[in-house]
Scaffold this active site. Structure first.
Site, PDB file in Angstrom:
ATOM      1  N   HIS A 185       0.824  -1.213   0.000  1.00 39.81           N
ATOM      2  CA  HIS A 185       0.000   0.000   0.000  1.00 39.81           C
ATOM      3  C   HIS A 185       0.855   1.259   0.000  1.00 39.81           C
ATOM      4  O   HIS A 185       1.642   1.493   0.918  1.00 39.81           O
ATOM      5  CB  HIS A 185      -0.900   0.015   1.241  1.00 39.81           C
ATOM      6  CG  HIS A 185      -2.005   1.005   1.162  1.00 39.81           C
ATOM      7  ND1 HIS A 185      -3.232   0.716   0.606  1.00 39.81           N
ATOM      8  CD2 HIS A 185      -2.083   2.294   1.553  1.00 39.81           C
ATOM      9  CE1 HIS A 185      -4.013   1.784   0.675  1.00 39.81           C
ATOM     10  NE2 HIS A 185      -3.330   2.758   1.247  1.00 39.81           N
ATOM     11  N   ASP A 201       0.230   5.522  -1.083  1.00 39.91           N
ATOM     12  CA  ASP A 201      -0.763   6.523  -1.476  1.00 39.91           C
ATOM     13  C   ASP A 201      -0.185   7.651  -2.319  1.00 39.91           C
ATOM     14  O   ASP A 201      -0.770   8.746  -2.367  1.00 39.91           O
ATOM     15  CB  ASP A 201      -1.424   7.113  -0.233  1.00 39.91           C
ATOM     16  CG  ASP A 201      -2.542   6.236   0.297  1.00 39.91           C
ATOM     17  OD1 ASP A 201      -3.545   6.089  -0.415  1.00 39.91           O
ATOM     18  OD2 ASP A 201      -2.417   5.706   1.420  1.00 39.91           O
ATOM     19  N   GLU A 209      -8.883   1.456  -2.515  1.00 36.49           N
ATOM     20  CA  GLU A 209      -8.978   1.519  -1.054  1.00 36.49           C
ATOM     21  C   GLU A 209     -10.337   2.073  -0.632  1.00 36.49           C
ATOM     22  O   GLU A 209     -10.505   3.271  -0.462  1.00 36.49           O
ATOM     23  CB  GLU A 209      -7.853   2.382  -0.468  1.00 36.49           C
ATOM     24  CG  GLU A 209      -7.833   2.339   1.050  1.00 36.49           C
ATOM     25  CD  GLU A 209      -6.765   3.219   1.663  1.00 36.49           C
ATOM     26  OE1 GLU A 209      -6.472   3.029   2.856  1.00 36.49           O
ATOM     27  OE2 GLU A 209      -6.231   4.104   0.966  1.00 36.49           O
ATOM     28  N   HIS A 250     -13.305   1.820   4.021  1.00 36.48           N
ATOM     29  CA  HIS A 250     -12.236   2.711   4.475  1.00 36.48           C
ATOM     30  C   HIS A 250     -12.588   3.157   5.889  1.00 36.48           C
ATOM     31  O   HIS A 250     -12.396   2.405   6.839  1.00 36.48           O
ATOM     32  CB  HIS A 250     -12.030   3.893   3.525  1.00 36.48           C
ATOM     33  CG  HIS A 250     -10.813   4.679   3.895  1.00 36.48           C
ATOM     34  ND1 HIS A 250     -10.885   5.896   4.533  1.00 36.48           N
ATOM     35  CD2 HIS A 250      -9.495   4.406   3.758  1.00 36.48           C
ATOM     36  CE1 HIS A 250      -9.661   6.344   4.771  1.00 36.48           C
ATOM     37  NE2 HIS A 250      -8.789   5.457   4.313  1.00 36.48           N
ATOM     38  N   HIS A 302      -8.899  -1.918   7.435  1.00 35.54           N
ATOM     39  CA  HIS A 302     -10.056  -1.033   7.652  1.00 35.54           C
ATOM     40  C   HIS A 302     -11.350  -1.792   7.935  1.00 35.54           C
ATOM     41  O   HIS A 302     -12.415  -1.174   7.995  1.00 35.54           O
ATOM     42  CB  HIS A 302     -10.278  -0.085   6.465  1.00 35.54           C
ATOM     43  CG  HIS A 302      -9.230   0.970   6.311  1.00 35.54           C
ATOM     44  ND1 HIS A 302      -9.303   2.184   6.952  1.00 35.54           N
ATOM     45  CD2 HIS A 302      -8.093   0.994   5.581  1.00 35.54           C
ATOM     46  CE1 HIS A 302      -8.254   2.926   6.619  1.00 35.54           C
ATOM     47  NE2 HIS A 302      -7.496   2.215   5.800  1.00 35.54           N
ATOM     48  N   HIS A 314      -2.326  -3.083   4.709  1.00 39.93           N
ATOM     49  CA  HIS A 314      -1.550  -2.160   5.530  1.00 39.93           C
ATOM     50  C   HIS A 314      -2.125  -2.128   6.945  1.00 39.93           C
ATOM     51  O   HIS A 314      -2.779  -1.193   7.349  1.00 39.93           O
ATOM     52  CB  HIS A 314      -1.465  -0.757   4.913  1.00 39.93           C
ATOM     53  CG  HIS A 314      -2.772  -0.091   4.620  1.00 39.93           C
ATOM     54  ND1 HIS A 314      -3.758  -0.661   3.845  1.00 39.93           N
ATOM     55  CD2 HIS A 314      -3.276   1.124   4.988  1.00 39.93           C
ATOM     56  CE1 HIS A 314      -4.788   0.167   3.757  1.00 39.93           C
ATOM     57  NE2 HIS A 314      -4.523   1.243   4.446  1.00 39.93           N
ATOM     58  N   ASP A 349       2.306   2.060   3.865  1.00 37.87           N
ATOM     59  CA  ASP A 349       1.355   3.179   3.903  1.00 37.87           C
ATOM     60  C   ASP A 349       2.045   4.514   3.666  1.00 37.87           C
ATOM     61  O   ASP A 349       1.567   5.561   4.124  1.00 37.87           O
ATOM     62  CB  ASP A 349       0.577   3.201   5.224  1.00 37.87           C
ATOM     63  CG  ASP A 349      -0.806   3.817   5.094  1.00 37.87           C
ATOM     64  OD1 ASP A 349      -1.165   4.251   3.982  1.00 37.87           O
ATOM     65  OD2 ASP A 349      -1.530   3.878   6.105  1.00 37.87           O
TER      66      ASP A 349
END
Length: 416
Positions: free
Chosen positions: A41, A43, A144, A171, A217, A238, A307
């Site tokens: 993961h 971003d 995600e 999420h 999540h 993650h 992450d």
């Protein structure tokens, strides 16, 4: 003379420590040259939206200095494969989540097309190995948040065709078919006691397509339900260990055991708040999570899920993607074998992905699930009811009643 002797001993001691550290790093880099480091993961695509509104034509990703990730750091970090996150916030739910997610998928494709010397777009376990042999970073897509598909199996299938290979079920908001992790904190009420009937349909369709189910999540109820129902192993792209840091985004021991039993993987998150449950952390604290997961779930369930570029605080020693080899060296110093390190680097994720692909292939004679979510479960002012017969009939009857009233009124007016 005594003082000189003490200084000499300290010098020799520091040299021995340095040599041991150097030896561990040398060994770490060797292992990373043999097995791809696969991170679950990152971003960076969201940073490209936030900082540049996805206008990447003019920026230089080799030297971009406002992110945890750039090409120079990727090379230093020996990143063999990366799942780039196609993330959009929960505020987009019931609005423009699908459009914004497609734009994030698009920017990942364009990033790979612009930097072909560094990235190779990948959609399979074999693609990851092929990219590694070419000394490129395999670039995969994970979406995600289940709100990104707007409760549509057709949207899920379309995203799969665009290269999406995992979906994080939630999420930080409930969807019309799944609860999110905040339910376990008590800050949000449960809507479904885990997954709704449509949520269970979604699990089956993800298995059929070959989309990995990501339980980062997810609340405990969803974790257990998916582990019960999925034909394919799951991932936590993650998340870290709850017993080390009791944050609800982390994975409790009983689930670690089930992940081992079902052949899945937990890819350790580096965010300080999930590592130490505080604002500060060190590289050694992250290694504690690796040690604990290995102890409870076995070396076969561990991976890396940093992450990066999705969090605001990172441990000392893991400030950006270039620092990951230092964590690998730390695991070696703690007595991890070469085989255990290689498993965590990438072999575990490759095994999971191959099994997901095997399940997909075993279901290739099954027709796509085309039963939509019940309209009453998704009805809102921004959603039309086209295709729903009951909702459409109600709409038609309302129009007919209104038309009859207008005709009668017109008749009365005409007669007078």
């Amino acid at each position: 003379m005594l003082a000189e002797f003490v200084v000499l001993c300290l010098w020799f001691g520091s040299c021995a420590v340095t040599e041991a550290e150097d030896a561990s790093m040398t060994r770490a880099l060797k292992l990373m040259s043999e097995t791809p480091l696969i991170d679950g993961h990152n971003d960076l695509p969201w940073q490209l939206r936030g900082q540049f509104n996805n206008q990447i034509k003019e920026l230089d990703l080799h030297t971009l200095s406002t992110t945890h990730t750039n090409i120079r750091k990727i090379k230093q970090g020996r990143l063999g494969a990366q799942f780039w996150s196609a993330y959009v916030p929960c505020q987009t739910q019931y609005k423009d989540a699908v459009r914004q997610t497609l734009e994030q998928i698009d920017v990942i494709h364009r990033m790979c097309e612009k930097y072909t010397e560094t990235f190779m777009f990948a959609t399979s376990s074999q693609d990851i190995l092929d990219a590694f042999r070419l000394n490129k970073t395999a670039s995969l897509i994970g979406v995600e948040g289940g709100h990104s598909i707007d409760s549509s199996l057709g949207v899920l299938r379309t995203m799969y065709q665009l290269g999406v290979r995992y979906l994080t079920l939630t999420h930080s908001c409930n969807t019309p078919w799944a609860d999110n992790w905040l339910v376990d904190t008590g800050s949000e009420p449960s809507r479904h006691n885990g997954l709704s009937s449509f949520g269970k349909q979604l699990i089956g369709e993800m298995n059929r397509l070959g989309v990995m189910i990501d339980l980062a999540h997810a609340p405990l109820s969803v974790m257990n339900q998916v582990l019960d129902w999925s034909k394919a192993p799951v991932i936590f792209s993650h998340s870290s260990a709850y017993s080390v840091c009791p944050h609800r985004r982390n994975v409790p021991d009983e689930v670690l055991v089930r992940v081992n039993q079902t052949g899945g993987i937990v890819m350790v998150n580096f965010y300080n708040d999930y590592v130490t449950c505080s604002k500060t952390a060190k590289l050694s604290d992250v290694a504690d999570h690796f040690d604990h997961i290995k102890k409870v779930g076995g070396a076969g369930v561990i991976g890396f899920g940093g992450d990066y570029d999705g969090v605001s605080r990172l441990p000392e020693g893991l400030e950006d993607v270039s620092k990951v080899p230092s964590l690998v060296a730390e695991l070696l110093r703690r007595g991890w074998t070469d085989e255990e390190v290689k498993a965590a680097l990438g072999q575990n994720l490759l095994r999971v992905m191959k099994e997901v692909e095997r399940v997909r292939d075993s279901l290739n004679s099954s027709m796509p699930d085309d039963v939509p979510i019940p309209y009453k479960e998704v009805e809102n002012p921004c959603r039309t009811s086209f295709g729903y017969q009951n909702a459409g009939n109600e709409f038609s009857l309302s129009r007919a009643a209104l038309l009859l009233i207008l005709i009668l009124q017109a008749g009365v007016t005409f007669n007078t």
